[in-house]
Design a protein around this motif. Structure first.
Motif, PDB file in Angstrom:
ATOM      1  N   TYR A   1       1.080  85.974  55.884  1.00 26.01           N
ATOM      2  CA  TYR A   1       1.772  86.756  56.546  1.00 26.01           C
ATOM      3  C   TYR A   1       1.842  85.981  58.115  1.00 26.01           C
ATOM      4  CZ  TYR A   1       1.075  91.292  54.177  1.00 26.01           C
ATOM      5  OH  TYR A   1       0.937  92.397  53.232  1.00 26.01           O
TER       6      TYR A   1
ATOM      7  N   PHE B   1       5.439  90.040  56.286  1.00 27.82           N
ATOM      8  CA  PHE B   1       5.052  89.505  54.959  1.00 27.82           C
ATOM      9  C   PHE B   1       5.868  88.085  54.718  1.00 27.82           C
ATOM     10  CE2 PHE B   1       4.086  89.947  50.529  1.00 27.82           C
ATOM     11  CZ  PHE B   1       5.156  89.421  50.081  1.00 27.82           C
TER      12      PHE B   1
ATOM     13  N   PHE C   1      -8.354  89.942  55.772  1.00 29.67           N
ATOM     14  CA  PHE C   1      -7.491  89.072  56.635  1.00 29.67           C
ATOM     15  C   PHE C   1      -8.492  87.732  56.963  1.00 29.67           C
ATOM     16  CE2 PHE C   1      -3.082  90.141  56.884  1.00 29.67           C
ATOM     17  CZ  PHE C   1      -3.162  91.386  56.434  1.00 29.67           C
TER      18      PHE C   1
ATOM     19  N   TYR D   1      -2.031  86.940  50.051  1.00 26.25           N
ATOM     20  CA  TYR D   1      -1.053  86.947  50.637  1.00 26.25           C
ATOM     21  C   TYR D   1      -0.790  86.417  51.969  1.00 26.25           C
ATOM     22  CZ  TYR D   1      -1.599  91.709  48.517  1.00 26.25           C
ATOM     23  OH  TYR D   1      -2.092  92.553  47.411  1.00 26.25           O
TER      24      TYR D   1
ATOM     25  N   ARG E   1       2.746  86.100  62.313  1.00 30.53           N
ATOM     26  CA  ARG E   1       3.479  86.849  63.441  1.00 30.53           C
ATOM     27  C   ARG E   1       3.983  85.703  64.380  1.00 30.53           C
ATOM     28  NH1 ARG E   1      -0.193  90.430  67.923  1.00 30.53           N
ATOM     29  NH2 ARG E   1       1.528  91.806  68.461  1.00 30.53           N
TER      30      ARG E   1
ATOM     31  N   PHE F   1      -1.188  84.042  59.155  1.00 27.49           N
ATOM     32  CA  PHE F   1      -2.386  84.982  58.278  1.00 27.49           C
ATOM     33  C   PHE F   1      -2.285  84.888  56.951  1.00 27.49           C
ATOM     34  CE2 PHE F   1      -4.235  86.866  62.058  1.00 27.49           C
ATOM     35  CZ  PHE F   1      -3.117  87.279  63.002  1.00 27.49           C
TER      36      PHE F   1
ATOM     37  N   GLU G   1       6.336  91.998  65.394  1.00 26.85           N
ATOM     38  CA  GLU G   1       5.393  92.345  64.592  1.00 26.85           C
ATOM     39  C   GLU G   1       4.749  91.258  63.303  1.00 26.85           C
ATOM     40  OE1 GLU G   1       8.423  93.255  64.735  1.00 26.85           O
ATOM     41  OE2 GLU G   1       9.404  94.326  62.957  1.00 26.85           O
ATOM     42  N   ILE G   2       3.902  91.723  62.551  1.00 29.89           N
ATOM     43  CA  ILE G   2       3.155  90.901  61.543  1.00 29.89           C
ATOM     44  C   ILE G   2       4.247  91.217  60.360  1.00 29.89           C
ATOM     45  CG2 ILE G   2       1.203  90.248  60.311  1.00 29.89           C
ATOM     46  CD1 ILE G   2      -0.487  91.533  62.224  1.00 29.89           C
TER      47      ILE G   2
END
Lengths: 113, 113
Positions: free
Chosen positions: B35, B45, B104, B33, B37, B91, B42-43
Motif C-alpha cells: 500500500y 492499495f 502491517f 500486500y 500513502r 506500507f 488516503e492509504i
C-alpha cells in the motif's frame, strides 16, 4: 464505488473523556470492516474487525466499534481515553473478490492533559 | 513472533534514480500486500501477492513500479526511475487468510527530491 469516509480530520479530547470516531462506508455487499491505528513512528496496527455476527465488536486497548447497516456506519468508541491513545486512526472496508482493503483518509486524535 | 519488517525505514533519492523497498512478511503468511500513502491522501492499495503470484496489481500507478516476490517469501518494490510524485509512505502487510485483517509493517518513507 467502494469508499470510506472519515469526516473528522482532527479530533481533540481531554484525557479521561469518552471518544467516538466516525466512519461511513459505501459498499455493494456485506462489508468486512476494520479499524487501524498508527502511532507516531509505528506501523499500522489492527484495533478490531467486523465480518459478521454481533454488531458490537470489541478490540484491543479498550476500543469497541458498532456496525450499523442502516446507517452504513462503523464508529469507533472508547469510554475513557489515555494520553497514549494519541495517534491517527483509519477506518477501512474490504470484502470484494479483488480482496482489496480501502482506507479512509484517517482521523488524527489529540489528547489534552 | 516477528512482525512484518520493512527496509529501509527512510529513503531520500533524487528524481530519476532507482530505489528498491523490501518487505519481509510474517513467516507462513501467503498473502502479501503493498500500500502507499501520499502525503495528505488516503492509504491506497498497490498490489497483492499470494505466495509468489500476483493476485491483483490493479493499484500499481504505472510501469515505473515493479514488485516481485521470488520464492513466496520476502517481496521487493522497485521504483525506476523515481519521480517527485512517488514520495510517500509505502506500507507492506501480510496475512494468513485474505481479509482476515492484515499485519502491517512500519512503512518506508520515500522522499524524491
Amino acid at each position: 464505488a467502494q469508499s470510506v469516509t472519515q469526516p473528522d480530520i482532527h479530533i481533540t479530547v481531554s484525557e479521561g473523556a469518552s471518544l467516538e470516531l466516525r466512519c461511513n462506508y459505501s459498499y455493494g455487499a456485506t462489508p468486512y470492516l476494520f479499524w487501524y491505528v498508527q502511532s507516531p513512528g509505528q506501523g499500522l496496527q489492527l484495533l478490531l474487525k467486523y465480518f459478521s455476527g454481533d454488531t458490537l465488536v470489541q478490540g484491543i486497548k479498550g476500543f469497541e466499534a458498532e456496525f450499523k447497516r442502516s446507517q452504513s456506519s462503523f464508529n469507533l468508541r472508547k469510554p475513557s481515553v489515555h494520553w497514549s491513545d494519541a495517534a491517527e486512526y483509519f477506518c477501512a472496508v474490504g470484502g470484494g473478490r479483488d480482496d482489496k482493503i480501502i482506507f479512509g483518509k484517517g482521523t488524527r486524535l489529540h489528547i489534552l492533559p | 513472533e516477528a512482525g512484518v519488517t520493512q527496509f529501509p525505514s527512510h529513503s531520500v533519492i533524487e528524481k530519476g534514480q532507482t530505489v528498491t523497498l523490501r518487505c519481509d512478511p510474517i513467516s507462513g503468511h501467503d498473502n502479501l500486500y503493498w500500500y502507499r500513502r501520499v502525503m495528505g491522501k488516503e492509504i491506497k492499495f498497490l498490489l497483492h501477492f499470494v505466495k509468489e503470484s500476483k493476485q491483483d496489481e490493479s493499484g500499481m500507478p504505472n510501469n515505473r513500479f515493479l514488485a516481485e516476490r521470488t520464492g513466496g517469501t520476502y517481496s521487493t518494490l522497485k521504483v525506476q526511475p523515481a519521480e517527485l510524485e512517488d514520495s510517500g509512505v509505502y506500507f507492506c502487510a501480510s496475512s494468513q487468510e485474505p481479509l482476515s485483517g492484515a499485519f502491517f509493517g512500519q512503512g518506508t518513507r520515500l522522499t524524491v527530491v
